[in-house]
Design a protein around this motif. Structure first.
Motif, mmCIF file in Angstrom:
data_model
loop_
_atom_site.group_PDB
_atom_site.id
_atom_site.type_symbol
_atom_site.label_atom_id
_atom_site.label_comp_id
_atom_site.label_asym_id
_atom_site.label_seq_id
_atom_site.Cartn_x
_atom_site.Cartn_y
_atom_site.Cartn_z
ATOM 1 N N MET A 129 0.714 -0.925 -0.130
ATOM 2 C CA MET A 129 -0.243 -0.036 0.297
ATOM 3 C C MET A 129 0.619 1.050 0.031
ATOM 4 O O MET A 129 1.821 1.769 0.575
ATOM 5 C CB MET A 129 -0.954 -0.154 1.717
ATOM 6 N N ILE A 130 0.371 2.303 -0.796
ATOM 7 C CA ILE A 130 1.342 3.507 -0.737
ATOM 8 C C ILE A 130 0.356 4.718 0.046
ATOM 9 O O ILE A 130 -1.089 4.501 0.288
ATOM 10 C CB ILE A 130 1.578 3.868 -2.211
ATOM 11 N N GLU A 131 1.448 5.264 0.682
ATOM 12 C CA GLU A 131 1.197 5.839 1.297
ATOM 13 C C GLU A 131 0.212 7.606 1.136
ATOM 14 O O GLU A 131 -0.380 8.171 1.700
ATOM 15 C CB GLU A 131 2.494 6.430 2.907
ATOM 16 N N HIS A 132 1.144 7.670 0.217
ATOM 17 C CA HIS A 132 0.993 8.992 -0.608
ATOM 18 C C HIS A 132 0.171 9.262 -1.982
ATOM 19 O O HIS A 132 0.900 8.150 -3.083
ATOM 20 C CB HIS A 132 2.323 9.999 -0.754
ATOM 21 N N ASP A 133 -0.759 10.158 -2.241
ATOM 22 C CA ASP A 133 -1.225 9.542 -3.823
ATOM 23 C C ASP A 133 -0.316 10.547 -4.738
ATOM 24 O O ASP A 133 -0.442 10.419 -5.486
ATOM 25 C CB ASP A 133 -2.824 10.448 -4.198
ATOM 26 N N THR A 134 0.052 11.592 -4.324
ATOM 27 C CA THR A 134 0.769 12.852 -5.053
ATOM 28 C C THR A 134 2.253 12.911 -4.109
ATOM 29 O O THR A 134 1.868 14.031 -2.723
ATOM 30 C CB THR A 134 -0.401 13.464 -6.086
ATOM 31 N N ILE A 135 3.356 12.940 -4.559
ATOM 32 C CA ILE A 135 4.488 13.763 -4.327
ATOM 33 C C ILE A 135 5.161 14.704 -5.536
ATOM 34 O O ILE A 135 5.088 14.808 -5.823
ATOM 35 C CB ILE A 135 6.036 12.741 -3.365
ATOM 36 N N ILE A 136 5.022 16.145 -3.954
ATOM 37 C CA ILE A 136 5.227 17.387 -5.044
ATOM 38 C C ILE A 136 6.236 17.317 -4.326
ATOM 39 O O ILE A 136 6.946 17.829 -2.932
ATOM 40 C CB ILE A 136 4.383 18.317 -4.275
ATOM 41 N N ILE A 137 7.656 17.549 -5.223
ATOM 42 C CA ILE A 137 8.910 18.008 -5.233
ATOM 43 C C ILE A 137 9.100 19.300 -5.198
ATOM 44 O O ILE A 137 9.102 20.015 -6.882
ATOM 45 C CB ILE A 137 10.341 17.481 -5.853
ATOM 46 N N GLY A 138 9.235 19.884 -4.193
ATOM 47 C CA GLY A 138 9.940 21.880 -4.428
ATOM 48 C C GLY A 138 8.250 22.376 -4.001
ATOM 49 O O GLY A 138 8.062 22.401 -4.305
ATOM 50 N N ALA A 186 1.857 7.709 -6.497
ATOM 51 C CA ALA A 186 1.354 6.838 -7.666
ATOM 52 C C ALA A 186 1.732 7.989 -8.611
ATOM 53 O O ALA A 186 1.986 7.758 -9.984
ATOM 54 C CB ALA A 186 -0.472 6.767 -7.590
ATOM 55 N N ARG A 187 1.682 9.466 -8.333
ATOM 56 C CA ARG A 187 1.892 10.585 -9.021
ATOM 57 C C ARG A 187 3.230 11.223 -8.753
ATOM 58 O O ARG A 187 3.099 11.803 -7.691
ATOM 59 C CB ARG A 187 0.357 11.501 -9.862
ATOM 60 N N ILE A 188 3.884 11.904 -9.204
ATOM 61 C CA ILE A 188 5.190 13.827 -9.193
ATOM 62 C C ILE A 188 4.525 14.347 -9.675
ATOM 63 O O ILE A 188 4.483 14.095 -10.619
ATOM 64 C CB ILE A 188 6.210 12.284 -8.812
ATOM 65 N N VAL A 189 5.322 15.132 -8.962
ATOM 66 C CA VAL A 189 5.158 16.519 -9.795
ATOM 67 C C VAL A 189 6.672 17.167 -9.363
ATOM 68 O O VAL A 189 6.749 17.578 -7.970
ATOM 69 C CB VAL A 189 3.953 18.275 -9.542
ATOM 70 N N ILE A 190 6.933 17.550 -10.283
ATOM 71 C CA ILE A 190 8.889 18.153 -9.915
ATOM 72 C C ILE A 190 8.394 19.868 -10.431
ATOM 73 O O ILE A 190 8.186 20.131 -11.310
ATOM 74 C CB ILE A 190 9.277 17.591 -11.112
ATOM 75 N N ALA A 191 8.427 20.168 -9.363
ATOM 76 C CA ALA A 191 8.044 21.867 -9.098
ATOM 77 C C ALA A 191 9.135 22.676 -8.270
ATOM 78 O O ALA A 191 9.243 22.885 -7.647
ATOM 79 C CB ALA A 191 7.242 22.419 -8.437
ATOM 80 N N THR A 192 10.926 22.593 -8.729
ATOM 81 C CA THR A 192 11.624 22.909 -8.648
ATOM 82 C C THR A 192 12.717 23.808 -8.951
ATOM 83 O O THR A 192 13.950 23.724 -8.421
ATOM 84 C CB THR A 192 12.904 21.165 -8.059
ATOM 85 N N GLY A 193 12.059 24.874 -9.132
ATOM 86 C CA GLY A 193 12.382 25.739 -9.582
ATOM 87 C C GLY A 193 13.280 26.103 -10.696
ATOM 88 O O GLY A 193 13.775 24.972 -11.730
ATOM 89 N N ILE A 194 14.597 26.724 -10.261
ATOM 90 C CA ILE A 194 15.586 26.687 -10.789
ATOM 91 C C ILE A 194 16.346 25.175 -11.271
ATOM 92 O O ILE A 194 17.330 25.257 -12.175
ATOM 93 C CB ILE A 194 16.262 27.868 -10.601
ATOM 94 N N ALA A 195 15.857 24.457 -10.776
ATOM 95 C CA ALA A 195 16.417 22.860 -10.359
ATOM 96 C C ALA A 195 15.919 21.991 -10.900
ATOM 97 O O ALA A 195 16.302 20.793 -10.767
ATOM 98 C CB ALA A 195 17.187 22.536 -8.598
#
Ligand SMILES: Cc1cc2nc3c(=O)[nH]c(=O)nc-3n(C[C@H](O)[C@H](O)[C@H](O)COP(=O)(O)OP(=O)(O)OC[C@H]3O[C@@H](n4cnc5c(N)ncnc54)[C@H](O)[C@@H]3O)c2cc1C
Length: 379
Positions: free
Chosen positions: A1-10, A212-221
């Protein structure tokens, strides 16, 4: 089982607004932020919620900006509630771009009518233009406490424009994410992303996280992590320096591009546009240039004490417009980046978050794919 639907990075303004939008829709969200020493545009910006002058050559961006501005009042009222009631200091009374000299005034007329026609053709609607030109006398009567310099010929007035306290916006997005059940982890720099049995595994020095999903929002990186999900997103830094004066009584009734009075009474003067790579130093040259321009607009500002100067890096794609894209190679991995994350916060929290929750970017967001750069380069 996964704990999160979405991980947002940044957890800058872009990642935090999307995370807020997702928790608002009932998603289980983990928001991971990097090191305190990272470049952070969210803590260095001018605080304008701004549409005028933006989107020439890219009507979808002009429309997205307008959609965001139109959502801002409702978005900010709801965010204040979700974050526990502090004030964001959002004001929308219109905004000004001063024109120094006749040529600047004429150039602005041309830009405004081009943008107005562009949006009308794109949306196929005959709408009232967002901007009008004000002659000097009209402008001076609008700002009776600010004596205009002799070079000021007039200004462009954008009726949808406004401003907000950007640091509170960031803090309140973080607070709202946590109050609505999301998790925020600072000092969790993501080092790698992999996929195992259809699940994303996000690695940090403090452990791995799964969603299940990720969003990469790390700005300049953003480029480095995007490559790990098969996306080649060219981003470069543009330095912006800002000066801040001591607190004074009401001088500027409206925010202006380059000058804005905060709710506390300080006047922000900015910002430079410098192509110096990932260098966030402040310079004397910039403070001289910014102060000289401010004094040309309003000579009495020369008597104010400057109390701060800082710099931040704008996150610029090759055409300056946002990138929202889902990886074809790794479906469920999204990237979101832009240089006007304060203005676009409302649309990020509502429209972009809803698209991500639905697992597919909406068709009107497709023009923001990074593929436009690669197609242009190949042509
Ligand atoms: C001088 C200046 C003036 C501006 N003025 C305005 C304005 O008036 N109006 C407006 O709308 N916009 C303005 N902006 C732009 C606005 O500040 C940004 O669009 C906004 O802050 C959003 O940035 P971001 O969230 O993409 O990036 P950032 O705020 O830079 O956040 C990125 C986050 O990602 C984290 N991170 C990086 N790498 C990792 C990793 N590997 N793992 C986990 N986390 C990571 C960082 O720690 C950081 O917190 C301005 C910007 C500047 C520089």
């Amino acid at each position: 089982m996964i704990e999160h639907d979405t991980i947002i990075i940044g957890a800058g303004t872009v990642g935090a607004a999307i995370a807020y939008g997702l928790v608002r829709l009932g998603s289980k969200v983990l928001l991971l932020d990097g090191a305190k020493t990272d470049f952070r545009a969210a803590r260095a910006n001018f605080g304008l919620v701004w549409g005028q002058g933006k989107g020439c050559g890219m009507p979808p961006y002009q429309r997205l900006t307008r959609q965001s501005i139109d959502l801002w009042a409702d978005f900010s009222a709801e965010l204040q509630d979700h974050a526990g009631g502090a004030a964001l200091n959002y004001e929308q009374k219109g905004g000004l771009v001063f024109c120094l000299g006749e040529k600047a005034f004429e150039r602005r007329i041309v830009l405004n009518s081009k943008l107005s026609e562009q949006l009308r053709d794109f949306d196929n609607l005959d709408q009232t233009p967002d901007t009008e030109m004000l002659e000097r006398a009209e402008l001076q009567s609008l700002m009776p406490n600010l004596r205009l310099g002799p070079e000021v010929v007039g200004a462009s007035y954008g009726r949808r424009d406004g401003h907000v306290n950007p640091l509170r916006l960031l803090a309140m997005l973080h607070a709202a994410v946590m109050r609505l059940g999301g998790k925020l982890r600072g000092e969790h720099s993501v080092t790698a992303i992999r996929r195992e049995a259809g699940i994303f595994v996000v690695e940090t020095a403090r452990g791995d996280f799964r969603a299940a999903r990720i969003v990469i929002a790390t700005g300049i990186a953003v480029g480095k992590l995007a490559r790990q999900v098969g996306l080649d997103i060219p981003i470069k830094a543009q330095r912006g320096q800002i000066l801040v004066t001591e607190r004074v009584g009401p001088l500027l009734p409206l925010p202006c591009s380059g000058l804005r009075q905060t709710a506390e009474g300080t006047i922000m003067i900015g910002a430079t546009h410098e192509d110096v790579g990932e260098n966030s130093s402040t310079t004397t040259e910039a403070s001289i240039a910014l102060a000289s321009k401010a004094v040309k607009i309003a000579p009495d500002l020369a008597s104010l004490r400057l109390v701060r100067q800082w710099s931040g890096l704008r996150i610029m794609s090759p055409d300056g417009f946002p990138v929202y894209v889902e990886s074809e190679e790794f479906p469920g991995a999204f990237v979101a980046t832009c240089h006007s994350g304060v203005t676009l916060a409302a649309v990020h929290a509502r429209k972009i978050a809803a698209s991500i929750a639905a697992g597919k970017l909406s068709p009107d967001v497709l023009p923001f794919s990074h593929r436009r750069f690669h197609l242009n380069a190949a042509a």
